[in-house]
Design an enzyme around this catalytic site. Structure first.
Site, mmCIF file in Angstrom:
data_model
loop_
_atom_site.group_PDB
_atom_site.id
_atom_site.type_symbol
_atom_site.label_atom_id
_atom_site.label_comp_id
_atom_site.label_asym_id
_atom_site.label_seq_id
_atom_site.Cartn_x
_atom_site.Cartn_y
_atom_site.Cartn_z
ATOM 1 N N GLN A 1 -63.921 -6.744 -3.455
ATOM 2 C CA GLN A 1 -62.529 -6.897 -3.028
ATOM 3 C C GLN A 1 -62.403 -7.592 -1.668
ATOM 4 O O GLN A 1 -63.322 -8.286 -1.250
ATOM 5 C CB GLN A 1 -61.809 -5.534 -3.005
ATOM 6 C CG GLN A 1 -61.586 -4.920 -4.366
ATOM 7 C CD GLN A 1 -62.658 -3.940 -4.778
ATOM 8 O OE1 GLN A 1 -63.344 -3.354 -3.970
ATOM 9 N NE2 GLN A 1 -62.804 -3.752 -6.075
ATOM 10 N N ASP B 1 -61.558 -12.006 -4.466
ATOM 11 C CA ASP B 1 -61.720 -13.248 -5.243
ATOM 12 C C ASP B 1 -61.846 -14.477 -4.352
ATOM 13 O O ASP B 1 -61.513 -15.589 -4.755
ATOM 14 C CB ASP B 1 -60.538 -13.443 -6.214
ATOM 15 C CG ASP B 1 -60.258 -12.206 -7.047
ATOM 16 O OD1 ASP B 1 -61.226 -11.658 -7.599
ATOM 17 O OD2 ASP B 1 -59.086 -11.786 -7.128
ATOM 18 N N GLY C 1 -65.964 -8.421 -9.680
ATOM 19 C CA GLY C 1 -67.113 -9.222 -10.093
ATOM 20 C C GLY C 1 -67.390 -10.341 -9.114
ATOM 21 O O GLY C 1 -66.476 -10.895 -8.514
ATOM 22 N N HIS C 2 -68.667 -10.637 -8.920
ATOM 23 C CA HIS C 2 -69.084 -11.784 -8.123
ATOM 24 C C HIS C 2 -69.649 -12.838 -9.059
ATOM 25 O O HIS C 2 -70.558 -12.547 -9.839
ATOM 26 C CB HIS C 2 -70.143 -11.375 -7.090
ATOM 27 C CG HIS C 2 -69.585 -10.616 -5.932
ATOM 28 N ND1 HIS C 2 -70.368 -10.046 -4.956
ATOM 29 C CD2 HIS C 2 -68.312 -10.327 -5.590
ATOM 30 C CE1 HIS C 2 -69.602 -9.446 -4.061
ATOM 31 N NE2 HIS C 2 -68.348 -9.604 -4.434
ATOM 32 N N LYS D 1 -66.919 -14.694 -2.466
ATOM 33 C CA LYS D 1 -67.998 -14.040 -1.711
ATOM 34 C C LYS D 1 -69.326 -14.123 -2.447
ATOM 35 O O LYS D 1 -70.386 -14.214 -1.826
ATOM 36 C CB LYS D 1 -67.650 -12.565 -1.452
ATOM 37 C CG LYS D 1 -66.409 -12.352 -0.604
ATOM 38 C CD LYS D 1 -66.155 -10.879 -0.353
ATOM 39 C CE LYS D 1 -65.862 -10.077 -1.610
ATOM 40 N NZ LYS D 1 -64.635 -10.528 -2.309
#
Length: 428
Positions: free
Chosen positions: A224, A13, A40-41, A16
């Site tokens: 991650q 988180d 999730g991004h 990225k």
């Protein structure tokens, strides 16, 4: 031309997605090398939010080759849903997205195992998302997994499925006390997935190495962060793969001599979601304020993230493990308006000072942070695009991070949008 890895340095988180999205403009290939759809991004373009789970962030550009590598575990239904969701928003993945034949599939029994194991752990649950990620990796390592290539061979797929369900259903009925799964219905469902995904399935290791040989810019992204790495994180409160930079080699089939840069992404404070030790966690109203201001809720699950001060002990560990060539600092703007800030420089445990990350998790869980206090700033950094225009204390905060980590900042993010950042050094 460089092949670079973008890696998270904390518990995930870190932002990225935005950094990869920004760098994708000058990349030719964007490749995802590990993890599943449990992460999730988030990318914001022209005030429009995109949350990507399996598909590389580069898909938001029309001319990028996007690869899902062999190190990823894939729930076919989740991937199809993501492809369709992008199509509904005018983004067609058809010609640019490729899925590795060697990637392993998440099967319905993996999801059952994930949820049942968490239930049995009770108060000692790891905090998984229950999406079958860990059990799929267990089957991969145990050599009982089913791979994407098997979708293209119905007879092979069916044989492996039937063999796996023999012992899976025995375990469900006799250990978990749950209902058995039906092989025929699973086979039918996955053959439907196969029909939809077959145009995307390819030898991605050949594709990426061919692009490297042509001197193209390669951008490798994981999910991650380093502290969730199965080998180098806060085990067992980790993911089941290797988010660290070295994971890009095994997860994509790229030799280590082909990686020229490793950019570590670090949030200007620290967060983690789920269970596990967190020495610098802020447990009062200030932690809640940072959570709300920073929108610290899981992009995939919506779970609230625990918030805390910047931790240099874990960041030095992450810098060493990943072999960083630079860092990107994100969410600097969230700290605007704070009178003072704390940076953890070491831990104290039973009278002993730890300057390095302790591998014994019971020790780590009991460590007390030793803080250095620095000045905050009242002015806004939101949307700032030049380092010289940052408040003096904000610049000092960045320089202190560089000094304590021994790595130079190359990008500073000052907001959610793609253009809200300070570029200190070109990456391509």
């Amino acid at each position: 031309m460089p092949s670079m890895v973008v890696v998270g340095l904390q518990w995930g988180d870190e932002g990225k997605g935005k950094i990869v999205d920004y760098l994708s403009e000058k990349a030719d290939v964007v490749a995802r090398y590990q993890g599943g759809h449990n992460a999730g991004h988030t990318v914001v373009i022209n005030n429009e939010k995109f949350v990507l789970h399996l598909i590389p962030s580069g898909i938001l550009y029309k001319d990028k080759l996007c690869l899902i590598g062999n190190g990823v575990v894939v729930d076919p239904a989740a991937l199809i849903e993501e492809i369709n969701g992008l199509r509904d928003r005018g983004i067609e993945a058809g010609k640019n997205l490729f899925l590795s034949k060697n990637a392993h599939l998440i099967m319905p029994y993996h999801i059952v195992i994930d949820k049942e194991n968490e239930r049995l752990r009770g108060s000692k649950s790891i905090g998984t998302t229950g999406r079958g990620i860990g059990p799929a990796y267990c089957d991969k390592i145990g050599r009982g997994g089913i791979r994407v290539a098997d979708l293209l061979q119905p007879a092979v797929f069916k044989e492996k499925l039937n063999a796996n369900l023999v012992h899976m259903n025995f375990m469900f009925e006799n250990f978990y006390k749950t209902s058995p799964l039906n092989a025929d219905s699973i086979f039918k469902e996955y053959m439907e997935h196969a029909e939809k995904l077959s145009p995307y399935i390819a030898d991605t290791d050949i594709l990426v190495n061919d692009m490297i040989s042509k001197q193209k810019n390669i951008l490798c992204e994981g999910a991650q962060g380093t502290l969730l790495d199965i080998d180098h994180g806060t085990y067992p409160y980790v993911t089941s793969s290797n988010p660290i930079a070295g994971g890009a080699c095994t997860g994509l089939g790229i030799g280590p001599t082909k990686i020229s840069k490793v950019l570590g992404v670090v949030k200007a404070y620290t967060t983690r979601v789920g269970s596990g030790p967190f020495p610098t966690e802020i447990k009062d109203s200030l932690g809640e304020t940072i959570r709300e201001k920073g929108g610290e809720y899981g992009a995939t699950t919506g779970r609230p993230r625990r918030c805390g001060w910047l931790d240099m002990v874990i960041l030095r560990h992450s810098a060493r493990i990943n072999g960083l060539t630079g860092i990107a600092i994100t969410k600097l703007d969230i700290l605007d308006g704070m009178k003072s800030l704390k940076i953890c420089t070491s831990y104290r445990h039973n009278g002993k000072i730890y300057t390095e990350f302790p591998k014994e998790m019971n020790v780590f869980d009991e460590c007390e942070p030793v803080y250095e206090e620095v000045s905050g700033w009242n002015a806004s950094t939101l949307g700032t695009t030049e380092f010289k225009k940052l408040p003096r204390a904000a610049k000092a905060y960045v320089r202190e991070i560089e000094k304590l980590m021994g790595v130079k900042a190359q990008i500073i993010s000052t907001g959610q949008r793609r253009d809200e950042l300070i570029l200190l050094k070109n990456q391509f």
